[in-house]
Design an enzyme around this catalytic site. Structure first.
Site, short mmCIF file in Angstrom:
data_model
loop_
_atom_site.label_atom_id
_atom_site.label_comp_id
_atom_site.label_asym_id
_atom_site.label_seq_id
_atom_site.Cartn_x
_atom_site.Cartn_y
_atom_site.Cartn_z
N GLU A 96 19.62 3.24 5.23
CA GLU A 96 20.22 2.11 5.93
C GLU A 96 21.63 2.49 6.43
O GLU A 96 22.09 1.98 7.44
CB GLU A 96 20.31 0.87 5.02
CG GLU A 96 20.59 -0.41 5.79
CD GLU A 96 20.36 -1.68 4.99
OE1 GLU A 96 19.32 -2.34 5.18
OE2 GLU A 96 21.23 -2.01 4.14
N HIS B 214 2.46 15.13 -10.21
CA HIS B 214 1.04 14.79 -10.13
C HIS B 214 0.74 13.95 -8.90
O HIS B 214 -0.32 13.34 -8.80
CB HIS B 214 0.60 14.03 -11.39
CG HIS B 214 0.78 14.86 -12.63
ND1 HIS B 214 -0.19 15.70 -13.12
CD2 HIS B 214 1.84 14.99 -13.46
CE1 HIS B 214 0.27 16.31 -14.20
NE2 HIS B 214 1.49 15.90 -14.43
N LYS C 159 14.37 -10.11 12.11
CA LYS C 159 14.57 -11.44 11.51
C LYS C 159 14.43 -12.52 12.58
O LYS C 159 13.84 -13.58 12.34
CB LYS C 159 15.98 -11.53 10.90
CG LYS C 159 16.22 -10.63 9.71
CD LYS C 159 17.64 -10.86 9.18
CE LYS C 159 18.09 -9.77 8.26
NZ LYS C 159 19.53 -9.83 7.96
#
Lengths: 432, 538
Positions: B354, B385, B503
């Site tokens: 960000e 793994h 938004k």
């Protein structure tokens, strides 16, 4: 027989005078320097004990000495009474006495709980001594009769020679006892602790029920009366209130909790709940007041009557007074406490807290108070002039933690009355 | 990035040259690569497994000098307006200054504001700690629910989880819960497992308008009011607000006494040191929280005062630039070999991506070079793994940070042996990533599918012990690393305009989803068709 009784507890005094009164030669030594000193209130509450103490001393069957005066020679056995939590103190006594007297026999009456005997036995396995356990079931106020005519006498030793000696020493008591059990020392400890656990569980259960009863507008005192009349339930340890305190019950339950967590990975769900319920119950009256005031308690003047964990004692050990003072002072309330016997203990515990005042009488504590809280059911509080008290208070509101007052009588006197499991439910107030 | 093209060209040439070499070769060239190991406080940084040599190391420092790094660091720490698009300083370092220090924003000494809020945090912690913060029925609080998203969630969540061993034994055992996602998944699960009487919600939002947080906070409030209809009491006893916006906090209903302030000059992802860290302080106690701040402050001083060639954040930052911009490695993974740091990589994804996921420089021009790499990570032993296959034998170049504490578990031999196993794996993986098959002495030929190419560069950060103090230092180390990269790339790490447009569009779409009117084809054909599909099902 010649018996040395070591300890500074009510049990030690009772054992000493009782054994002296039936012809034994008894020396009572205070021992254990660090334990609680016997309280004068013990003697007030046990008129028979005072009388017997006088008689025994006059007959010269009983000699009371302090630790320094005590000469440990020529006794058939030593009976150690200890009310505390340090096993070291018991060990110190045993080691001192057995080094002065090879082949000593010890009777133990302690609050150390299950596992004490086993630890002592393994520690002293190579030493020339014997240990038996005799748990105490003596109640304050009934001490002499509880000792002389017990419901249950537990004699905890597997040594037949020692059993013979104890049987001779306690022959009168054995005769009068409703039940005598010859058990192992570990069993004796376990029985005693288990009884305490059941009693504590009953108290926490009835407290939980009282919370429910209150929500349903049912008077828990009526419920208890009904329950107690069932022989399977019985009347003892069934009074709801703001939590049990003191030493014996709390300590025995905690001992067992500790043991359970040590021996089982899952610990105890039942006894933990009993202790948790009791801890929460100790600030029940604070919560009631909080609800009554819809959380706006800051600056309130609080009067508390009773600080000792039960009436007729000055001990404030594990009493709900501590939770109550902490809760109120954290919310910036001003607290005035009165207790007929515990002023000294209160002063030493709270003199540093500015907002806590130790009052000299009931009226002094109640003056200008926004609410009165009763934490201990001293008789004195039954006899108070509540009309006068209501005039002294800023607001006539009573939170009765022992359900000792008459609900309707208090209402007639103009009080708002809240008990434990009785009185006006507070849920309707808080939502408003 | 840099007006001096010569340094850039030299570094580019060096990168081309080194790309043809292997890390094994660099190690075999006879120079002592231990010179690429530095330490500070309880930190030990080994960057010898990076594709660098003396020329590169010197070149990067030259680059830093030409980019005025020292000056920029000074500007950052002195409170200059470093966040130009929002016209404000970025003073997260002021949040951990000792009370005696002074730091001015305009005419105000903000250190006094900071400590005033810290005292409020301390007071709340003490009250909860003693079991005296009461719920509506007078019962003590036992559940702490942190409602916030992004910086108001990731930092506290990561630290509370990392420092569980340092939890303070409160009178009432506290349970911690974190709610961030707007879809209600976390919240509904939590509300089913806690009770109203004993729950305290900490609503954190810098603007106090974040829609994700508000939907969650409103649901929590409604749930509380089901247990007690006295709204004033519920708000007083069950909701604390943390925000830079007092007015909005009050509008929502946070009582004045329960309002904790942060300030415009703190970025959300840099805010765990402020009252946003209340949940942390409740977890490790106020003194533990102060230790966290002290560890970060100590790293700040190191960053400000230490020479570039032994300055931990500067070196990590320069290596980040080197790998991305010059070596063309556009993926970076963070691999803690300690389960307590499970959420640290996740925290860094926000902090780094960000901050530096930008393509416009401070002059408003499009940059001509690669900036922030894609960053991800997991607990190293688990990642072995999962995605290590790609690191070892895939086609992507990836740089790695290995992080491990040295001491753990005290005297518990069995658990200690597990930690030793993790440490051995940490060192083994960085060896194999660097040297591939050459990490083992066996010379025998291996089939191609068993061949490890190596040459994935990595740094290893060892910490004496994971404590509040060292974790504070570790987080500050990465905060400053991010700043160093941004300073070289000439981008603003303190804004996040890239998260705004979504938004606005979401608001438009929410209206369309909620109304029952027939669908207007007002969006692109793909969105229109998705909307139609949703509405047809409802």
């Amino acid at each position: 027989m010649n018996v040395a009784i070591i300890g500074n507890t009510l049990d030690a005094y009772v054992a000493a005078v009782s054994l002296a009164s039936v012809g034994n030669r008894v020396v009572l030594s205070s021992g254990f320097n660090n334990t609680d000193l016997i309280e004068s209130s013990y003697l007030h509450n046990e008129p028979e004990l005072t009388q017997m103490l006088d008689m025994a001393e006059k007959s010269s069957n009983l000699t009371v000495v302090n630790d320094q005066q005590f000469d440990s020679k020529n006794f058939d056995c030593f009976w150690l009474f200890y009310k505390g939590s340090s096993q070291d103190q018991i060990e110190e006594q045993i080691e001192k006495l057995s080094s002065e007297n090879p082949n000593s026999k010890f009777l133990l009456t302690t609050t150390l709980g299950v596992g004490t005997y086993e630890q002592l036995e393994s520690k002293y396995i190579d030493m020339d001594l014997e240990i038996a356990v005799i748990p105490s079931f003596v109640r304050e106020g009934y001490a002499i009769s509880d000792f002389k005519k017990p419901d249950l006498l537990l004699i905890g030793t597997k040594s037949s020679k020692f059993i013979a000696l104890i049987s001779k020493l306690l022959s009168e008591i054995i005769e009068r006892s409703r039940k005598v059990m010859f058990v192992s020392a570990a069993e004796a400890e376990f029985i005693k602790t288990s009884i305490c656990s059941v009693l504590a569980s009953r108290l926490s259960l009835i407290n939980e029920l009282s919370g429910l009863a209150e929500g349903l507008n049912i008077d828990i005192n009526t419920v208890v009366e009904g329950m107690a009349s069932d022989a399977r339930v019985g009347k003892y340890y069934l009074q709801p209130g703001c939590g049990f305190g003191g030493v014996t019950l709390s300590r025995e339950v905690n001992n067992l909790l500790k043991l359970l967590s040590e021996t089982s990975s899952s610990g105890s769900s039942m006894l933990s709940a009993v202790v948790e319920t009791n801890n929460s119950q100790k600030e029940l009256l604070f919560r009631k007041f909080w609800q009554y005031r819809k959380g706006k308690v800051s600056g309130a003047k609080i009067s508390i009557w009773g600080a000792s964990f039960k009436p007729n004692t000055s001990s404030i050990k594990n009493s709900p007074i501590h939770e109550m003072i902490e809760a109120f002072s954290s919310q910036n309330c001003i607290v005035s406490v009165y207790d007929p016997a515990a002023s000294e203990g209160l002063t030493s515990a709270y003199s540093n807290l500015e907002q806590v005042k130790i009052a000299v009488c009931k009226e002094d504590a109640a003056k200008d108070a926004d609410a009165l809280f009763i934490l201990t059911d001293w008789d004195e509080f039954l006899r108070a002039d509540y009309f006068q008290i209501s005039k002294l208070m800023a607001r006539p509101v009573i939170f009765d933690g022992r359900n000792m007052l008459d609900y309707s009588e208090m209402q007639e006197l103009g009080f708002e009355y809240f008990g434990v499991g009785r009185g006006r439910p507070l849920t309707e107030i808080i939502d408003g | 990035m840099n007006k001096n093209k010569i340094t850039l060209e030299q570094l580019n040439l060096k990168a081309k040259y080194l790309s043809k070499l292997t890390l094994r070769k660099l190690f075999e060239q006879g120079e002592d690569r231990n010179k690429y190991v530095i330490g500070f406080d309880e930190f030990h940084l080994d960057f010898s497994k990076q594709f660098i040599d003396d020329d590169v190391f010197a070149g990067l420092q030259k680059l830093a000098k030409e980019c005025d790094l020292t000056f920029k660091i000074k500007q950052l720490l002195e409170g200059s307006v470093v966040n130009k698009t929002e016209n404000r300083p970025a003073l997260h370092t002021a949040l951990r200054l000792p009370e005696s220090s002074r730091m001015f924003v305009g005419d105000s000494n903000i250190t006094s504001y900071v400590h005033e809020e810290l005292r409020k945090v301390e007071k709340i912690v003490s009250k909860v700690q003693k079991g005296q913060w009461r719920g509506f029925s007078g019962k003590p609080i036992t559940n702490i629910v942190n409602i916030g998203v992004g910086g108001s969630d990731l930092g506290p969540f990561m630290v509370v989880n990392a420092l569980k061993e340092y939890r303070v034994n409160f009178k009432n055992k506290l349970e911690f819960h974190f709610v961030s996602s707007m879809d209600g998944t976390q919240l509904s699960k939590i509300l089913n497992s806690i009770n109203q009487e004993e729950s305290l919600f900490i609503v954190s939002s810098k603007s106090f308008t974040t829609i994700d947080t508000f939907y969650n906070a409103n649901t929590a409030l409604e749930w509380m009011l089901k247990a007690c209809t006295n709204k004033e009491l519920i708000l007083n006893q069950h909701f604390i607000g943390v925000s830079a916006n007092k007015v909005k906090m009050a509008e929502w209903g946070i009582s004045t006494a329960n309002q904790l302030m942060i300030w415009d000059w703190v970025g959300g992802r840099f805010s765990l040191w402020s009252a946003i860290g209340l949940t942390i302080a409740l977890s490790i106690g106020y003194s533990g929280f102060k230790e966290l701040l002290a560890g970060a402050h100590s790293m700040d001083l190191h960053f400000l005062n230490e020479k570039h060639n032994c300055n931990l954040p500067i070196i990590l930052g320069l290596l980040g630039v080197w790998n991305t911009t010059f070596m063309g490695i556009n993926a970076h993974t963070v691999l803690p070999y300690d389960g307590r740091l499970q959420f640290f990589p996740n925290y860094l994804t926000q902090l780094e991506m960000e901050s530096n996921g930008k393509s416009i420089d401070n002059n408003g021009n499009k940059v001509s070079y690669q900036t922030c790499p894609v960053l991800w990570g997991d607990i190293g032993p688990n990642a072995q793994h999962a995605f290590y296959q790609l690191l070892h034998q895939g086609t992507q170049r990836v740089s790695c940070d290995f992080i491990a504490p040295i001491k753990r578990y005290g005297e518990d031999k069995q658990l200690k042996s597990q930690h030793e196993l993790a440490l051995a794996n940490c060192l083994a993986q960085s060896r194999v990533l660097a040297f591939g098959n050459n990490a083992i002495s066996s010379k025998s030929d291996v089939p191609s599918h068993k061949y490890y190419n190596g040459n994935q560069p990595s740094s290893t950060i060892l910490i004496d012990e994971l404590t509040p103090y060292t974790l504070g230092g570790l987080i500050a180390l990465y905060e400053h690393k991010v700043f160093v990269m941004a300073a070289i790339w000439d981008i603003n790490p303190f804004d996040q305009w890239g998260v705004e447009l979504g938004k606005i569009i979401a608001n438009e779409l929410l209206d369309v989803i909620k109304v029952t009117d027939p669908l207007m084809n007002s969006f692109d054909s793909s969105t229109n068709s998705l909307l139609k599909f949703i509405k047809d099902k409802n």
